[in-house]
Design a protein around this motif. Structure first.
Motif, short mmCIF file in Angstrom:
data_model
loop_
_atom_site.label_atom_id
_atom_site.label_comp_id
_atom_site.label_asym_id
_atom_site.label_seq_id
_atom_site.Cartn_x
_atom_site.Cartn_y
_atom_site.Cartn_z
N GLY A 327 0.63 -1.17 0.02
CA GLY A 327 -0.02 0.05 -0.02
C GLY A 327 0.87 1.41 0.04
N ASP A 328 2.30 1.09 0.16
CA ASP A 328 3.02 2.40 0.20
C ASP A 328 3.39 2.80 -1.37
OD1 ASP A 328 4.34 -0.28 -0.65
OD2 ASP A 328 6.33 0.74 -0.06
N GLU A 329 3.91 4.15 -1.17
CA GLU A 329 4.39 4.92 -2.52
C GLU A 329 3.67 4.64 -3.64
OE1 GLU A 329 9.07 5.63 -1.14
OE2 GLU A 329 8.61 3.33 -1.82
N CYS A 330 2.58 5.13 -3.56
CA CYS A 330 1.57 4.82 -4.70
C CYS A 330 1.07 6.32 -5.39
CB CYS A 330 0.29 4.16 -4.03
SG CYS A 330 -0.66 3.62 -5.37
N GLY A 377 -0.51 -3.48 6.31
CA GLY A 377 -0.11 -2.56 5.25
C GLY A 377 0.76 -1.45 5.81
N TRP A 378 1.46 -1.14 4.73
CA TRP A 378 2.48 0.25 5.12
C TRP A 378 1.55 1.50 5.83
CZ3 TRP A 378 7.39 -0.99 6.07
CH2 TRP A 378 7.78 -2.22 5.61
N ASP A 379 2.14 2.48 6.59
CA ASP A 379 1.45 3.47 7.05
C ASP A 379 0.46 4.16 5.81
OD1 ASP A 379 3.15 6.04 6.33
OD2 ASP A 379 4.37 4.83 7.84
N PHE A 394 4.47 1.03 10.57
CA PHE A 394 4.98 2.71 10.23
C PHE A 394 6.14 2.62 9.76
CE2 PHE A 394 1.16 2.70 12.89
CZ PHE A 394 0.58 3.91 12.52
N TRP A 395 6.56 3.58 8.85
CA TRP A 395 7.75 3.59 8.32
C TRP A 395 8.41 4.94 8.17
CZ3 TRP A 395 9.49 5.31 3.20
CH2 TRP A 395 8.48 5.69 2.37
N ARG A 396 7.30 5.94 8.04
CA ARG A 396 7.72 7.27 7.55
C ARG A 396 7.77 8.04 8.81
NH1 ARG A 396 2.94 8.76 3.57
NH2 ARG A 396 2.00 7.98 5.21
N THR A 419 15.25 2.00 12.22
CA THR A 419 15.49 0.65 11.53
C THR A 419 15.66 0.15 10.12
OG1 THR A 419 12.97 0.24 11.17
CG2 THR A 419 13.93 0.20 13.63
N TYR A 420 15.91 1.26 9.30
CA TYR A 420 16.35 1.01 7.97
C TYR A 420 17.49 1.10 7.72
CZ TYR A 420 11.89 1.97 5.60
OH TYR A 420 10.48 1.98 5.15
N PHE A 421 18.14 -0.29 7.51
CA PHE A 421 19.76 -0.81 7.61
C PHE A 421 20.03 -0.77 6.22
CE2 PHE A 421 19.00 -3.47 11.79
CZ PHE A 421 18.63 -2.38 12.47
N MET A 458 15.45 -4.24 5.50
CA MET A 458 16.47 -4.45 4.75
C MET A 458 16.25 -4.21 3.37
SD MET A 458 19.80 -4.73 4.94
CE MET A 458 20.13 -3.90 3.53
N TRP A 459 15.87 -3.22 2.92
CA TRP A 459 15.68 -2.83 1.20
C TRP A 459 17.17 -3.01 0.44
CZ3 TRP A 459 10.88 -2.77 0.70
CH2 TRP A 459 10.14 -2.24 1.68
N SER A 460 16.87 -3.63 -0.64
CA SER A 460 18.16 -4.00 -1.43
C SER A 460 18.49 -3.06 -2.66
CB SER A 460 18.01 -5.42 -1.76
OG SER A 460 16.96 -5.93 -2.62
C1 ACM Z 1 8.68 1.91 2.34
O1 ACM Z 1 9.76 1.89 2.69
N1 ACM Z 1 8.34 2.11 0.92
C2 ACM Z 1 7.71 1.14 3.15
#
Ligand code: ACM
Ligand code: ZN
Length: 555
Positions: A327-330, A377-379, A394-396, A419-421, A458-460
């Motif tokens: 649901g994020d960044e849409c 879902g993301w926030d 919650f990420w933002r 927590t964004y590594f 851990m986004w890649s």
């Molecule tokens: C995200 O970092 N787009 C959830």
């Protein structure tokens, strides 16, 4: 493009000049446990491994499996090959007992561990608790390696332990870069060692669809591959791969939560099935990072049939309660110009595309409910009216978490600044991660239980299987302690002292850990990196470039 070149140069400089790596001074200390237990009492004496060592385990199948893993840890720490037998109530000398005991501390992950000169007693109410306790023992054995004649000798202790939060996760983005089945198993085992218990498996994004779906074979025939530097890059997980990973996770009491992101981050799916977009395509699997505007069409009923089929197959494969639907960044630009999306809005009485996003997510959540599954879902899902009862990640920022909790949503709080590594150590360095408090300010005490916990994200985009260790470690150890250890027991200086032993353990476990911190001014490197991404978006999609700038500036 130049900015992409500048960033690695800055990183290299920071690595050479500024990173603080863990140093090893004193011999490893078997009591330098991470995450630190709720209560640890040290007694006189040591337990020495001998030929009498035997593991006596409750006949429960999963406890027997834990016993087999424990025998492996003992052998791996230089100890003898230890037989595993059923526990019948007797306590012979040299026995390591794994006992399910209704009188053990309450809580399904709680355990009590006693190391005495004549043996070890590990009790828990549930097999899960036995497993968590076995990981404390594993760390003690690894740290005690080389201290006794027949294997590690362990100090006598009594530990009584239970987690602070039930959700202690790792979110691994397997779309931007593909991680093999073995890479994933290795991370599951390392998670287990630090009592992390949720593997959030990010399977879908603009740059690759990674989950085999029988009804829609093009998702992996087309959507799993992109052309990068003239070469085909990608991969996917077959159903057999998924089952193997689920079995491996189950043995370690790790819940696997698949994420099928929608309606955004869907370019790879739309490259395979462009009929579910607003424009009809054609599309290719994306080769650039950032946000994309080609998203699932919310006005086409076929989109929902497709997504429901995908979710039904996903739910059939993954036994866990939760399914994450992103649901994020849409960005809604295509919805704004799509006659079908516009007529959907009219028909449903929705005043703008934000409400259409909310309607989309509610429809998907209701479908998951018919499958007996709970939605995460993301926030962003809060913006158009989140489906009732969904769990929000919650990420933002966590500003809206208290309010969402008051409205009945459970929360996973995994914000970028802690927590964004994938972010550099200038932003989420070890001490910053350790200072994280998942419970949002202003939340009434009786609502704290609605905060399930957090995840290492851990986004890649900039992580590959080769450099992921250096991003995850040591930071994930700090997060594990934030999530497990009672808040009042947390102490960064003491954690940092224990890290001396933990670096030895990590080395022994084959982890290529990274640094702890970088000076703040190096954030400029990340700024230029993001600027580089933006310059690639502008010719592709000026509207989304502007949207990205606004997001960046928090407008
Ligand atoms: C995200 O970092 N787009 C959830
Ligand atoms: Zn549309």
């Amino acid at each position: 493009m130049k900015m992409h070149i500048l960033f690695p140069a800055l990183s290299l400089f920071s690595l050479m000049a500024c990173s603080q790596y863990g140093t090893v001074a004193a011999p490893p200390d078997p009591l330098s446990i991470v995450p630190y237990p709720s209560s640890l009492e040290k007694h006189a004496g040591t337990m020495n491994c001998s030929d009498k060592l035997v593991i006596l385990a409750d006949p429960d199948r999963s406890v027997q499996k834990t016993a087999a893993l424990l025998a492996g840890y003992i052998a791996g720490a230089g100890g003898p090959a230890v037989p595993v037998k059923a526990y019948t109530g007797a306590r012979p000398e040299g026995a390591i007992i794994l006992a399910i005991d209704r009188k053990a501390p309450a809580g399904e992950e709680s355990y009590r561990l006693e190391v005495r000169e004549d043996g070890v007693m590990l009790r828990a109410r549930e097999p899960r608790g036995i497993f968590r306790g076995s990981q404390t023992l594993r760390q003690m054995l690894l740290a005690g390696q080389g201290t006794g004649k027949k294997g590690p000798s362990l100090p006598c202790i009594t530990i009584s332990d239970a987690p602070r939060f039930p959700w202690r996760g790792l979110n691994l983005d397997c779309s931007r870069h593909f991680y093999s089945k073995n890479d994933i198993k290795r991370y599951l085992d390392l998670m287990a060692c630090y009592k992390m218990n949720v593997f959030h498996w990010n399977l879908v994004n603009d740059q690759g669809w990674r989950l085999e779906i029988k009804k829609y074979p093009k998702l992996t025939e087309v959507g799993a591959w992109r052309t990068e530097g003239g070469k085909r890059y990608g991969g996917f997980y077959t159903r057999e791969d998924v089952r193997e990973i689920l079995d491996y996770a189950r043995e370690r009491f790790i819940t696997v939560v698949p994420e099928i992101d929608m309606p955004g981050h869907s370019r790879a799916a739309l490259a395979a099935y462009p009929e579910y977009s607003c424009t009809g395509g054609p599309f290719s699997v994306s080769t650039r990072w950032g946000i994309h505007t080609d998203i699932f069409c919310a006005g086409n009923d076929g989109t929902f049939r497709f997504l429901e089929d995908v979710l039904a197959e996903t739910a059939a494969l993954f036994p866990g309660t939760y399914i994450h639907v992103g649901g994020d960044e849409c960005p809604p630009f295509k919805w704004h110009r799509c006659p079908r999306c516009q007529s959907r809005m009219k028909e449903q009485g929705l005043k703008d595309e934000r409400e259409l996003h909310g309607w989309f997510m509610r429809r998907i959540a209701s479908y998951l409910e018919t499958l007996g599954r709970k939605t995460i879902g993301w926030d962003e899902i809060l913006e158009g009216g989140a489906p009732a009862g969904t769990t929000v990640q919650f990420w933002r920022g966590s500003d809206r978490a208290a309010e969402a909790i008051e409205r009945g949503h459970r929360a996973i709080v995994s914000t970028t600044g802690y927590t964004y590594f994938d972010y550099g150590l200038a932003v989420t360095g070890l001490s910053k991660v350790y200072s994280f408090e998942p419970v949002p300010p202003g939340l009434p005490g009786d609502k704290e239980g609605m905060v399930l916990g957090s995840e290492a994200n851990m986004w890649s985009e900039f992580a590959t299987p080769e450099n992921t260790d250096a991003k995850l470690f040591p930071r994930i150890l700090a997060l594990s302690e934030v999530l497990w250890t009672p808040k009042e027991k947390r102490n960064y200086d003491d954690f940092h002292r224990r890290m001396e032993t933990q670096y030895v353990l990590l080395k022994g476990l084959g982890v290529r850990y990274g640094g702890e911190s970088e000076p703040g001014f190096l954030k400029i490197g990340y700024f230029f990196r993001d600027l580089g991404i933006l310059f690639r978006i502008i010719p592709d999609d000026p509207e989304v470039a502007w949207h990205t700038v606004k997001l960046y500036l928090g407008l």
